[in-house]
Design a protein around this motif. Structure first.
Motif, PDB file in Angstrom:
ATOM      1  N   GLY A   1     -22.511   9.330  -0.575  1.00 26.58           N
ATOM      2  CA  GLY A   1     -20.860  10.096  -1.339  1.00 26.58           C
ATOM      3  C   GLY A   1     -21.420   9.970  -2.540  1.00 26.58           C
ATOM      4  O   GLY A   1     -20.254   9.503  -2.366  1.00 26.58           O
ATOM      5  N   ALA A   2     -22.615   8.908  -2.833  1.00 31.58           N
ATOM      6  CA  ALA A   2     -21.675   8.889  -3.841  1.00 31.58           C
ATOM      7  C   ALA A   2     -22.566  10.440  -4.723  1.00 31.58           C
ATOM      8  O   ALA A   2     -22.804  11.058  -4.255  1.00 31.58           O
TER       9      ALA A   2
ATOM     10  N   ALA B   1     -13.681  13.012   6.835  1.00 34.25           N
ATOM     11  CA  ALA B   1     -13.463  11.664   7.390  1.00 34.25           C
ATOM     12  C   ALA B   1     -12.681  10.486   5.979  1.00 34.25           C
ATOM     13  O   ALA B   1     -12.159   9.147   6.389  1.00 34.25           O
ATOM     14  N   GLY B   2     -12.423  11.047   5.378  1.00 31.28           N
ATOM     15  CA  GLY B   2     -11.731   9.207   4.167  1.00 31.28           C
ATOM     16  C   GLY B   2     -12.682   8.585   3.481  1.00 31.28           C
ATOM     17  O   GLY B   2     -14.133   8.765   4.023  1.00 31.28           O
ATOM     18  N   GLY B   3     -12.896   8.196   2.147  1.00 28.91           N
ATOM     19  CA  GLY B   3     -13.684   7.637   1.590  1.00 28.91           C
ATOM     20  C   GLY B   3     -13.625   6.108   1.768  1.00 28.91           C
ATOM     21  O   GLY B   3     -13.245   5.756   3.527  1.00 28.91           O
TER      22      GLY B   3
ATOM     23  N   TYR C   1     -17.440  -2.312  -1.082  1.00 32.02           N
ATOM     24  CA  TYR C   1     -17.889  -0.581  -1.185  1.00 32.02           C
ATOM     25  C   TYR C   1     -16.984  -0.341  -1.989  1.00 32.02           C
ATOM     26  O   TYR C   1     -16.317   0.601  -3.204  1.00 32.02           O
ATOM     27  N   TYR C   2     -15.766  -1.048  -2.292  1.00 38.12           N
ATOM     28  CA  TYR C   2     -14.501  -0.591  -2.319  1.00 38.12           C
ATOM     29  C   TYR C   2     -14.344  -0.790  -4.173  1.00 38.12           C
ATOM     30  O   TYR C   2     -14.112  -0.492  -5.605  1.00 38.12           O
TER      31      TYR C   2
ATOM     32  N   ASN D   1     -17.060   9.407  -1.769  1.00 38.71           N
ATOM     33  CA  ASN D   1     -16.800   7.457  -1.207  1.00 38.71           C
ATOM     34  C   ASN D   1     -15.440   7.380  -2.328  1.00 38.71           C
ATOM     35  O   ASN D   1     -14.817   6.541  -1.529  1.00 38.71           O
ATOM     36  N   SER D   2     -15.901   8.021  -3.661  1.00 38.37           N
ATOM     37  CA  SER D   2     -14.306   8.086  -4.432  1.00 38.37           C
ATOM     38  C   SER D   2     -12.959   8.083  -3.527  1.00 38.37           C
ATOM     39  O   SER D   2     -12.037   8.250  -4.473  1.00 38.37           O
ATOM     40  N   ASN D   3     -13.270   9.674  -3.063  1.00 36.79           N
ATOM     41  CA  ASN D   3     -12.144   9.938  -2.501  1.00 36.79           C
ATOM     42  C   ASN D   3     -12.143  10.015  -1.241  1.00 36.79           C
ATOM     43  O   ASN D   3     -12.100   9.490  -0.554  1.00 36.79           O
ATOM     44  N   GLU D   4     -12.262  11.888  -0.758  1.00 38.37           N
ATOM     45  CA  GLU D   4     -11.675  12.083   0.930  1.00 38.37           C
ATOM     46  C   GLU D   4     -13.176  11.966   1.543  1.00 38.37           C
ATOM     47  O   GLU D   4     -13.087  12.166   2.663  1.00 38.37           O
TER      48      GLU D   4
END
Length: 349
Positions: free
Chosen positions: A83-84, A226-228, A244-245, A260-263
């Motif tokens: 996700g990066a 799915a949302g990040g 992660y946040y 991961n930073s977005n959607e």
């Protein structure tokens, strides 16, 4: 007869592929959106290449200080975290390895970042395609005049560590593999964290939900995301979610192209992982493997269990005292770069 047909079929496909694929290219690096500290002594170029599925991939090629194109360097392909994008963790690793004398290619896997794929389908992962992405990076490195094709290794981070191990089992050109803070994406999708959902009923409900979403996506002509990383962050979030946040949602690691930073990934991405286990033949990896994980990481069991399956004296598991999962993204006090260098120096000599 079947063998003859298959051979003829493959020749046809290869001939068609040679027409369809654009030439690999190395270009000047222009827009710089990397989120980590930059070493001006390390040159970086933009690299364009393709995988066997015809997907165009984009990477950042890091060159050692004093790079001499007439020399033969050992090469590394780097991807992750899951996700990066290459401007985040993989780029940091690649730059550090270039500083240590390696040519290192940090790349965006298929359907993510600057890499391609059918533009109607983005933000999707797949165990076969993403394993192939590593081999495609090895293709690219192998044909560069300044790379010794007998001295190529790979680094996978987080979910891409599992893909890297899978690639090492398949691709005999890979002479050494490092996996840091590993996730086995097939296992976590199919079984849930700590295998809490490891039963046929739970998997059936998971597949039923994702297949219902497939129908809806096709009807809508779009793919639901799915949302990040969850935002806003709940007070009762597990510590690893908070970690992660702290990376993906703050200036420390946020990037506009990062899933991961977005959607996040598309909702149905997990379908193939739920049905196609990674690491089925990891016990047959003959090349060297170094797995690195944090002592306090929620994901530590993935590396420990993967290591148990590996065979041969050229395999090693390194547990970093006091480190979390995300510490191995960008915490220089925890990432054992000198150990990684020594490992590659040994097995890519």
């Amino acid at each position: 007869m079947l063998r003859i047909f298959f051979a003829a079929f493959m020749i046809t496909i290869l001939c068609l592929g040679s027409v369809a694929f654009a030439a690999d290219a190395i270009q000047d690096f222009t827009e710089d959106t990397r989120v980590f500290k930059i070493y001006p002594e390390v040159q970086v170029k933009k690299a364009h290449f393709h995988n066997r599925y015809g997907i165009d991939l984009v990477g950042d090629l890091y060159l050692p200080e004093g790079f001499d194109a007439s020399r033969k360097y050992p090469g590394l392909a780097v991807a992750g975290a899951f996700g990066a994008v290459k401007e985040q963790i993989s780029g940091l690793y690649a730059q550090e390895m270039a500083k240590m004398g390696y040519v290192a290619l940090a790349f965006d896997p298929s359907f993510t970042g600057e890499s391609g794929g059918n533009m109607r389908v983005r933000y999707v992962a797949d165990p076969s395609i993403n394993t192939e992405d590593f081999s495609a990076a090895v293709d690219f490195l192998s044909v560069q005049d300044f790379i010794d094709p007998e001295k190529i290794g790979i680094i996978g981070i987080c979910g891409w560590a599992g893909m890297a191990l899978n690639a090492a089992a398949m691709d005999t050109r890979i002479k050494a593999t490092v996996g840091t803070t590993m996730y086995d994406m097939s296992r976590v999708v199919a079984n849930g964290y700590f295998d809490a959902g490891n039963n046929s009923d739970a998997r059936y409900e998971l597949r039923k939900s994702m297949n219902a979403q497939r129908t809806q996506d096709y009807k809508n002509g779009t793919y639901a995301r799915a949302g990040g990383v969850v935002d806003p962050l709940p007070d009762d979030a597990p510590q690893f979610v908070k970690d992660y946040y702290a990376y993906y949602k703050t200036p420390r690691g946020y990037h506009k192209r990062s899933l991961n930073s977005n959607e996040g990934w598309n909702v149905t991405s997990g379908l193939s992982f739920s049905n196609m286990p990674l690491l089925s033949y990891s016990d047959e990896i003959r090349s060297a493997v170094l797995l690195i994980h944090g002592e306090n990481a929620h994901s530590r069991y993935f590396s420990e269990d993967a290591f148990k399956k590996l065979t041969g004296e050229n395999k090693e598991l390194m547990i970093i005292p006091g480190a979390s999962h995300v510490d191995l993204y960008d915490n220089f006090e925890k990432i054992p770069f000198e150990k990684i260098k020594a490992f590659f120096d040994t097995y890519l000599k």
